[in-house]
Structure formats: C-alpha cells, structure tokens
Motif scaffolding. Sequence first.
Motif, PDB file in Angstrom:
ATOM      1  N   PHE A  59     -97.117  50.792  -1.115  1.00 15.69           N
ATOM      2  CA  PHE A  59     -97.273  49.449  -0.349  1.00 15.69           C
ATOM      3  C   PHE A  59     -95.875  48.861  -0.203  1.00 15.69           C
ATOM      4  O   PHE A  59     -95.096  48.949  -1.240  1.00 15.69           O
ATOM      5  CB  PHE A  59     -98.271  48.524  -0.985  1.00 15.69           C
ATOM      6  N   ASP A  60     -95.870  48.269   1.139  1.00 18.77           N
ATOM      7  CA  ASP A  60     -94.538  47.377   1.431  1.00 18.77           C
ATOM      8  C   ASP A  60     -94.757  45.918   0.818  1.00 18.77           C
ATOM      9  O   ASP A  60     -95.349  45.013   1.605  1.00 18.77           O
ATOM     10  CB  ASP A  60     -94.132  47.340   2.682  1.00 18.77           C
ATOM     11  N   VAL A  61     -94.167  45.615  -0.492  1.00 21.71           N
ATOM     12  CA  VAL A  61     -94.671  44.365  -0.867  1.00 21.71           C
ATOM     13  C   VAL A  61     -93.331  43.499  -0.700  1.00 21.71           C
ATOM     14  O   VAL A  61     -92.284  43.677  -1.184  1.00 21.71           O
ATOM     15  CB  VAL A  61     -94.847  44.461  -2.459  1.00 21.71           C
ATOM     16  N   PRO A  62     -93.447  42.457  -0.108  1.00 20.28           N
ATOM     17  CA  PRO A  62     -92.257  41.468  -0.002  1.00 20.28           C
ATOM     18  C   PRO A  62     -92.025  40.717  -1.226  1.00 20.28           C
ATOM     19  O   PRO A  62     -92.942  40.712  -2.199  1.00 20.28           O
ATOM     20  CB  PRO A  62     -92.953  40.026   1.028  1.00 20.28           C
ATOM     21  N   VAL A  70     -97.179  43.947  -8.502  1.00 20.94           N
ATOM     22  CA  VAL A  70     -96.158  44.420  -7.543  1.00 20.94           C
ATOM     23  C   VAL A  70     -95.812  45.817  -7.522  1.00 20.94           C
ATOM     24  O   VAL A  70     -95.650  46.538  -6.847  1.00 20.94           O
ATOM     25  CB  VAL A  70     -95.146  43.232  -7.465  1.00 20.94           C
ATOM     26  N   ALA A  71     -95.347  46.175  -9.100  1.00 22.62           N
ATOM     27  CA  ALA A  71     -94.885  47.388  -9.521  1.00 22.62           C
ATOM     28  C   ALA A  71     -95.961  48.486  -9.105  1.00 22.62           C
ATOM     29  O   ALA A  71     -95.643  49.491  -8.589  1.00 22.62           O
ATOM     30  CB  ALA A  71     -94.546  47.458 -10.813  1.00 22.62           C
ATOM     31  N   CYS A  72     -97.200  48.168  -9.341  1.00 23.80           N
ATOM     32  CA  CYS A  72     -98.519  48.947  -9.427  1.00 23.80           C
ATOM     33  C   CYS A  72     -98.357  49.419  -7.686  1.00 23.80           C
ATOM     34  O   CYS A  72     -98.625  50.542  -7.065  1.00 23.80           O
ATOM     35  CB  CYS A  72     -99.645  48.540  -9.781  1.00 23.80           C
ATOM     36  N   LEU A  73     -98.555  48.385  -7.017  1.00 20.87           N
ATOM     37  CA  LEU A  73     -98.700  48.592  -5.341  1.00 20.87           C
ATOM     38  C   LEU A  73     -97.472  49.285  -5.001  1.00 20.87           C
ATOM     39  O   LEU A  73     -97.739  50.231  -3.812  1.00 20.87           O
ATOM     40  CB  LEU A  73     -99.056  47.113  -4.836  1.00 20.87           C
ATOM     41  N   GLU A  91    -100.235  34.658 -12.109  1.00 25.98           N
ATOM     42  CA  GLU A  91     -98.830  34.600 -12.018  1.00 25.98           C
ATOM     43  C   GLU A  91     -98.000  35.517 -13.336  1.00 25.98           C
ATOM     44  O   GLU A  91     -97.182  36.000 -12.975  1.00 25.98           O
ATOM     45  CB  GLU A  91     -98.413  33.158 -12.526  1.00 25.98           C
ATOM     46  N   GLU A  92     -98.696  35.465 -14.282  1.00 28.04           N
ATOM     47  CA  GLU A  92     -98.257  36.214 -15.348  1.00 28.04           C
ATOM     48  C   GLU A  92     -98.292  37.954 -15.110  1.00 28.04           C
ATOM     49  O   GLU A  92     -97.445  38.734 -15.368  1.00 28.04           O
ATOM     50  CB  GLU A  92     -98.903  36.246 -16.585  1.00 28.04           C
ATOM     51  N   TYR A  93     -99.451  38.046 -14.361  1.00 32.20           N
ATOM     52  CA  TYR A  93     -99.630  39.450 -14.128  1.00 32.20           C
ATOM     53  C   TYR A  93     -98.981  39.980 -12.662  1.00 32.20           C
ATOM     54  O   TYR A  93     -98.747  41.132 -12.620  1.00 32.20           O
ATOM     55  CB  TYR A  93    -101.156  39.942 -13.919  1.00 32.20           C
ATOM     56  N   THR A 131     -96.939  36.203  -3.313  1.00 37.15           N
ATOM     57  CA  THR A 131     -97.822  35.514  -4.292  1.00 37.15           C
ATOM     58  C   THR A 131     -98.951  36.608  -4.615  1.00 37.15           C
ATOM     59  O   THR A 131     -99.270  37.574  -3.832  1.00 37.15           O
ATOM     60  CB  THR A 131     -98.113  34.284  -4.045  1.00 37.15           C
ATOM     61  N   PHE A 132     -99.648  36.222  -5.705  1.00 38.88           N
ATOM     62  CA  PHE A 132    -100.913  37.217  -5.996  1.00 38.88           C
ATOM     63  C   PHE A 132    -101.762  36.885  -4.819  1.00 38.88           C
ATOM     64  O   PHE A 132    -102.461  37.994  -4.459  1.00 38.88           O
ATOM     65  CB  PHE A 132    -101.658  36.496  -7.401  1.00 38.88           C
TER      66      PHE A 132
END
Length: 170
Positions: A136-139, A128-131, A121-123, A143-144
């Motif tokens: 990557f299309d991140v919703p 998300v920023a890295c992907l 959760e902390e990471y 969640t992790f």
Amino acid sequence: MSDFTDQQVFLHELIAEAALDDRVSESQLETLIRWRDIDDTPNEEYRESIRVFIGCLDLQGIDAGIVEDARGGDYPETTYAVYGSQPMEASDPCMYQEIWYIDQAYQLGDGVTQTRMRREEEYLPEAVACLTDLGFDVPEDATFRDLEELVPDTDEDGTVCMLLPGRWGF
C-alpha cells in the motif's frame, strides 16, 4: 463524539428515541437518563446492562456471554456474543428491551471514543508498517482514519493490518 457537548446531545436524542420505543424496559431508559445526568457512561453499569440482557436471553434458551476487551482501562470495549445455532434475530426482543440504546450510548460515547482514538494513535506506526509491507502507498502524515479509507473491504490482508491488538480478543 468529539467533545462532551456532542455526547450530551447524543444522549438526549437516544433518550427521546428510547422513550418512544415500546420495546424498551424501564431500567434501560433509567440508565440512559442517569448517564446523561452524571455526564458519563460507566463501564460497570454497561456491564450490568449486558448481564441483564444475557439473563433475558437465558430465559429464552439462548446462550450468550460477555466479550471483554483484553486491554481493559476505564472504558473497555466490552460487548456480548450470542452462541449456538439460533439466528441472531432470536436475540432481538431481549436486545431491544434491555440494551439496544445503552449499547449505542456506551460504544459511541466520549469514554470509549477517546480510548479508541488513543489506541489507534499508539497502533498507527504498526498499521502503517503492515500496510507498507503489503504494497500500500501510505502517505507520511496518514491518520488511522486515512488508513481505514485506504484499505478496501475486499482486501483481507489489509483489513488484518487494521485490527487493533486487544480489541475483541485479537
């Protein structure tokens, strides 16, 4: 495990399986029973089981050591590594004798699971920023676990985004 009841069921199942396994040492079975009875999987007892396992390997001429999660805490993801040119299978007799079921109980128990979930959760924002930077299309509400499903095993860059800092020395 998501709650204590699941952990208890899991420990009961592991104890039943270990009791039928003729490779398992009495001390490994006793540790599992103790953990069930105290409702916990204490890291120091897990580390002691790793030391016993490494001692067994040492008697077989196999070099091994403890790998400690760099972030520590009450339930660090402590594990072990076998070094040298021996095939991993060379460690199997000692592994089943001293730590096979204990390792499952500790790594999948509530303590490590809850610690891992807090770290994930902390990471999450960093992952998300890295992907996202990789395309990557991140919703927005990912969640992790969602991210893990999003990254194919063949995508090395995406896999690197999912490595939690401090886990396994990274």
